[in-house]
Scaffold this motif. Structure first.
Motif, PDB file in Angstrom:
ATOM      1  N   SER A 145     -26.580 -44.115   1.313  1.00 47.70           N
ATOM      2  CA  SER A 145     -27.816 -43.852   0.567  1.00 47.70           C
ATOM      3  C   SER A 145     -28.850 -43.184   1.458  1.00 47.70           C
ATOM      4  O   SER A 145     -29.519 -42.224   1.058  1.00 47.70           O
ATOM      5  N   ASP A 202     -39.387 -48.989   3.056  1.00 47.44           N
ATOM      6  CA  ASP A 202     -39.384 -48.035   1.947  1.00 47.44           C
ATOM      7  C   ASP A 202     -38.607 -46.779   2.320  1.00 47.44           C
ATOM      8  O   ASP A 202     -37.855 -46.222   1.519  1.00 47.44           O
ATOM      9  N   ASP A 205     -35.049 -47.575   2.238  1.00 49.32           N
ATOM     10  CA  ASP A 205     -34.664 -48.306   1.031  1.00 49.32           C
ATOM     11  C   ASP A 205     -34.033 -49.646   1.400  1.00 49.32           C
ATOM     12  O   ASP A 205     -33.001 -50.049   0.854  1.00 49.32           O
TER      13      ASP A 205
END
Length: 222
Positions: A145, A202, A205
């Protein structure tokens, strides 16, 4: 939904055994496997002809195949070949490769359903991917990701690197504040440290600080 038949294409015996053991623990027993891409394709084709197709393919990308007459060179070519004759098969790639362009191409051009990077939590992430794909969802592990979002070390400044390193050692925020003050590094207040850690979570993630350290460590950033 559960997959009635799963095929594992993996050239390293220990990895193959690890995947098979994990699948058995989930109750999957009808598992095919091959160490070579050409052989994998033949077995997948044969299952289709017999009316008992494999519903999920777990494959690596790179294979150590010493044979000179091989037709398929890697997992990507295997994916392309099986998709041409059986497009509905679900595919999850299980590989050490974490290159952004490779992962993006596999999802966009070859329509894979999941991508999991091998590593410390690789088998657990692979289990998560199977559960997600069984529910018609796509899945990428945290490392993949981050790679898809083009996260890399060049985007982190020295302060970020310092924070990640101290977190990886196990220091708490108040301890990090003291260390930064001693080293003359700013900002060094507990509130600013908390804000920067939140920013990094953030950015990667990450669900929590432990998850953040895991992702950063897996990507070789700390």
């Amino acid at each position: 939904m559960r997959f009635d038949r799963i095929f594992v294409s993996e050239d390293i015996d220990s990895n193959n055994l690890g995947v098979t053991t994990m699948l058995n623990s989930l109750g999957y027993t009808n598992i095919g496997h091959s160490q070579y891409c050409d052989e994998a394709l033949l077995k997948l084709k044969r299952a289709i002809l017999d009316g008992t197709p494999f519903r999920l393919l777990i494959t690596d990308l790179s294979f150590d195949d010493p044979r000179n007459n091989k037709k398929l060179q890697n997992g990507q070519e295997l994916i392309t070949a099986i998709k041409e004759i059986y497009p509905e098969i679900k595919i999850v790639v299980f590989s050490v490769e974490d290159d952004h362009n490779t992962i993006k191409s596999l999802f966009e051009d070859q329509n894979i359903d999941g991508y999991v990077c091998k590593g410390l939590n690789g088998l657990k992430e692979l289990q998560n991917s199977i559960e997600a794909i069984a529910n018609n969802e796509t899945y990428t592990c945290p490392i993949a990701s981050a790679a898809l979002q083009q996260k890399n070390a060049l985007e982190l400044n020295d302060y970020d690197q310092k924070l990640l390193s101290l977190l990886a050692i196990g220091y708490k925020q108040n301890e990090i504040s003291i260390i930064l003050k001693e080293d003359g590094i700013s900002p060094n207040s507990i509130r600013s440290i908390e804000a920067n850690i939140s920013k990094l979570k953030d950015y990667f993630d990450a669900s929590n600080t432990t998850h953040l350290v895991y992702i950063a460590s897996s990507m070789g950033l700390i």
